[in-house]
Enzyme design. Structure first.
Site, PDB file in Angstrom:
ATOM      1  N   TYR A 131     -31.225  19.767  77.603  1.00 47.92           N
ATOM      2  CA  TYR A 131     -31.727  19.705  78.979  1.00 47.92           C
ATOM      3  C   TYR A 131     -30.789  18.851  79.817  1.00 47.92           C
ATOM      4  O   TYR A 131     -30.438  17.744  79.406  1.00 47.92           O
ATOM      5  CB  TYR A 131     -33.133  19.098  78.981  1.00 47.92           C
ATOM      6  CG  TYR A 131     -33.769  18.971  80.343  1.00 47.92           C
ATOM      7  CD1 TYR A 131     -34.086  20.093  81.104  1.00 47.92           C
ATOM      8  CD2 TYR A 131     -34.069  17.716  80.880  1.00 47.92           C
ATOM      9  CE1 TYR A 131     -34.691  19.980  82.351  1.00 47.92           C
ATOM     10  CE2 TYR A 131     -34.679  17.592  82.127  1.00 47.92           C
ATOM     11  CZ  TYR A 131     -34.984  18.727  82.850  1.00 47.92           C
ATOM     12  OH  TYR A 131     -35.586  18.600  84.083  1.00 47.92           O
TER      13      TYR A 131
ATOM     14  N   ASP B 110     -23.574  14.469  78.357  1.00 49.49           N
ATOM     15  CA  ASP B 110     -24.727  14.083  79.164  1.00 49.49           C
ATOM     16  C   ASP B 110     -25.420  12.952  78.410  1.00 49.49           C
ATOM     17  O   ASP B 110     -26.167  13.176  77.458  1.00 49.49           O
ATOM     18  CB  ASP B 110     -25.659  15.289  79.350  1.00 49.49           C
ATOM     19  CG  ASP B 110     -26.928  14.917  80.106  1.00 49.49           C
ATOM     20  OD1 ASP B 110     -27.122  13.717  80.412  1.00 49.49           O
ATOM     21  OD2 ASP B 110     -27.731  15.829  80.389  1.00 49.49           O
TER      22      ASP B 110
ATOM     23  N   LYS C 212     -31.682   7.044  83.495  1.00 47.60           N
ATOM     24  CA  LYS C 212     -32.693   6.282  82.744  1.00 47.60           C
ATOM     25  C   LYS C 212     -32.373   4.795  82.634  1.00 47.60           C
ATOM     26  O   LYS C 212     -32.648   4.042  83.556  1.00 47.60           O
ATOM     27  CB  LYS C 212     -32.908   6.930  81.384  1.00 47.60           C
ATOM     28  CG  LYS C 212     -33.369   8.394  81.501  1.00 47.60           C
ATOM     29  CD  LYS C 212     -33.849   8.977  80.205  1.00 47.60           C
ATOM     30  CE  LYS C 212     -34.102  10.469  80.267  1.00 47.60           C
ATOM     31  NZ  LYS C 212     -35.426  10.885  80.694  1.00 47.60           N
TER      32      LYS C 212
HETATM   33  C1  LIG Z   1     -30.138  14.453  78.683  1.00 46.91           C
HETATM   34  C2  LIG Z   1     -30.803  14.523  80.020  1.00 46.91           C
HETATM   35  N1  LIG Z   1     -30.110  14.945  81.079  1.00 46.91           N
HETATM   36  C3  LIG Z   1     -30.665  15.014  82.299  1.00 46.91           C
HETATM   37  C4  LIG Z   1     -31.980  14.668  82.505  1.00 46.91           C
HETATM   38  C5  LIG Z   1     -32.573  14.745  83.877  1.00 46.91           C
HETATM   39  O1  LIG Z   1     -32.827  13.455  84.359  1.00 46.91           O
HETATM   40  P1  LIG Z   1     -33.928  13.176  85.480  1.00 46.91           P
HETATM   41  O2  LIG Z   1     -35.255  13.479  84.892  1.00 46.91           O
HETATM   42  O3  LIG Z   1     -33.723  11.732  85.828  1.00 46.91           O
HETATM   43  O4  LIG Z   1     -33.601  14.070  86.630  1.00 46.91           O
HETATM   44  C6  LIG Z   1     -32.745  14.233  81.434  1.00 46.91           C
HETATM   45  C7  LIG Z   1     -34.160  13.877  81.617  1.00 46.91           C
HETATM   46  O5  LIG Z   1     -34.916  13.712  80.708  1.00 46.91           O
HETATM   47  C8  LIG Z   1     -32.140  14.156  80.152  1.00 46.91           C
HETATM   48  O6  LIG Z   1     -32.820  13.741  79.079  1.00 46.91           O
END
Ligand SMILES: Cc1ncc(COP(=O)(O)O)c(C=O)c1O
Length: 432
Positions: A149, A244, A272
């Protein structure tokens, strides 16, 4: 707390009212508990390793606001720094020295990052980095992995994990086909599939983006050689490698997965933990690539609240706390005790389960495993996970409400918290 005295009347009342006001009653889908059944509990306050709901029930928390709460919720140092920052105002929309401080901390910590841009969420970080990958290479296609994700931007909503997996949505309506035709997917941990995609689309792939340790289809670590292989394949094809690290950054090591595994990508996204509980995301990497970002270069990306002084303050204080020696060893020790305990109890009580952890990130599946990919994760007994989740809630333990989400510990979790959690798991698994 035992099941017979578990009272969630106020939570239910508030959630029922919320359903009329907001889609599904929530501001983000997984919070609605759809995949585990039952109604979500409504939080009143958080502190350290604990949550209190509006009915006064207390829980040991393993979600940590989905990752940011690595120092424990509402750490007194973070709160006190925020109080001081508040007196200077809530938003500047102009440069502040705080941005320099956090930027320098991120650059010092994360091996791939020579320059960084702050945004407001992980989603923003990932959608911006995608534009940058394309701007730098002049190519449109990207490779992502099934079950990873990267936020909810159109181009990433293809075989995405997290809430998309939880709710069983194939791909979201509203995402034009033309947007996702350039998103190629491969199974996680499958280097051959990646090689085949590069062979099929020569000189068209801008790069590969991945969660270097997956958290969004449950916890799935990279197989030995997988990250190394991706580094090599991307270099051979003059494409970019993007980690990511929204979830893993400052979580599985201070310098993230890239420090832990010794593989340096070209670009990295963060979120986060770097916001310390306030909304922050970031992307960064090699100076020659980052120099394309406006106003240094032509790739446009902006944000009214980006670099917000409160968010920068919470991030700086959180990273300072994490720099104390022994932080990651402590997280590892507590999380190991938790996951090994859970797996032992599952085995004693006759449930097939597998799982693992790295530092303060963990996961387990109700399947015998091993789990190397989202396809493997999907073999889990989801109905059993739902019953387990509800049982744990009734015993005062708050787990992520989906089999397809990683769990998190914090430096506020004590040995006693872990023992209480395992005692709860024993009682629940005996009756699943
Ligand atoms: C690996 C990863 N990338 C991107 C995101 C998206 O972040 P946000 O929820 O702050 O938009 C998340 C959210 O859980 C994530 O775990």
């Amino acid at each position: 707390m035992i099941a017979t005295t578990f009272n969630t009347a106020k939570s239910e009342e508030i959630f029922a009212a919320a359903q009329k006001l907001m889609p599904g009653g929530v501001s983000s889908p997984v919070r609605a508990f759809k995949s585990v059944g039952g109604k979500p509990i409504v939080f009143d306050r958080v502190q350290g390793a604990y949550i209190w709901d509006v009915d006064g029930n207390q829980y040991i928390d393993y979600v940590g606001s989905w990752g940011p709460a690595i120092c424990g919720h509402a750490h007194p140092d973070v709160i006190s720094a925020l109080h001081s920052a508040l007196d200077k105002g809530t938003s500047f929309g102009a440069p502040s020295a705080l941005e320099n401080v956090l930027a320098q901390m991120v650059i010092d910590a994360v091996p791939s990052i020579e320059m960084v841009r702050f945004v407001n969420s992980g989603t923003e970080a990932c959608m911006s980095v995608l534009r940058l990958m394309r701007a730098f290479t002049g190519r449109d296609k990207i490779i992502k992995f099934e079950g990873c994700y990267h936020g909810h931007a159109d181009m990433f909503l293809v075989k995405a994990g997290s809430g998309v997996a939880t709710l069983g949505l194939p791909d979201s309506p509203g995402v034009p086909k033309s947007t996702t035709t350039n998103t190629l997917t491969a199974p996680y941990n499958d280097l051959e599939a990646v090689k085949a995609l590069f062979a099929e689309h020569p000189d068209q792939i801008a790069g590969v983006i991945l969660e270097p340790v997956v958290g969004n289809s449950g916890f799935i670590p990279p197989d030995a050689g997988f990250l190394e292989g991706l580094r090599l394949i991307t270099q051979e094809n003059e494409a970019l490698l993007v980690f990511d690290e929204v979830m893993t950054g400052f979580r599985i090591a201070y310098g993230g997965a890239q420090e832990r595994f010794g593989i340096t990508p070209d670009l990295t996204t963060l979120g986060k933990v770097i916001g310390g509980g306030l909304p922050v995301g970031a992307y960064g990497g090699r100076k020659d690539i980052m120099s394309l970002v406006a106003p240094a270069g032509p790739m446009y990306q902006a944000g009214t609240l980006s670099g917000n002084p409160l968010a920068m303050t919470a991030g700086i204080k959180t990273l300072e706390l994490l720099q104390k020696s022994g932080t990651y060893e402590y997280l590892d020790k507590m999380t190991k005790k938790l996951i090994e305990g859970l797996l032992a109890i599952a085995s004693e009580t006759g449930h097939e389960a597998c799982g693992g952890h790295i530092s303060g990130m963990f996961g387990f599946f109700f399947t015998k495993g091993p789990v190397h990919s989202y396809e493997d994760a999907k073999k889990s007994d989801l109905a059993k996970f739902g019953r387990f989740h509800r049982g744990m809630l009734e015993h005062g333990v708050y787990l992520a409400p989906s089999q397809f989400e990683a769990g998190f510990t914090s430096i506020a979790h004590s040995e006693e918290d872990i023992e209480k959690t395992l005692a709860a798991a024993k009682a629940v698994m005996a009756n699943l």
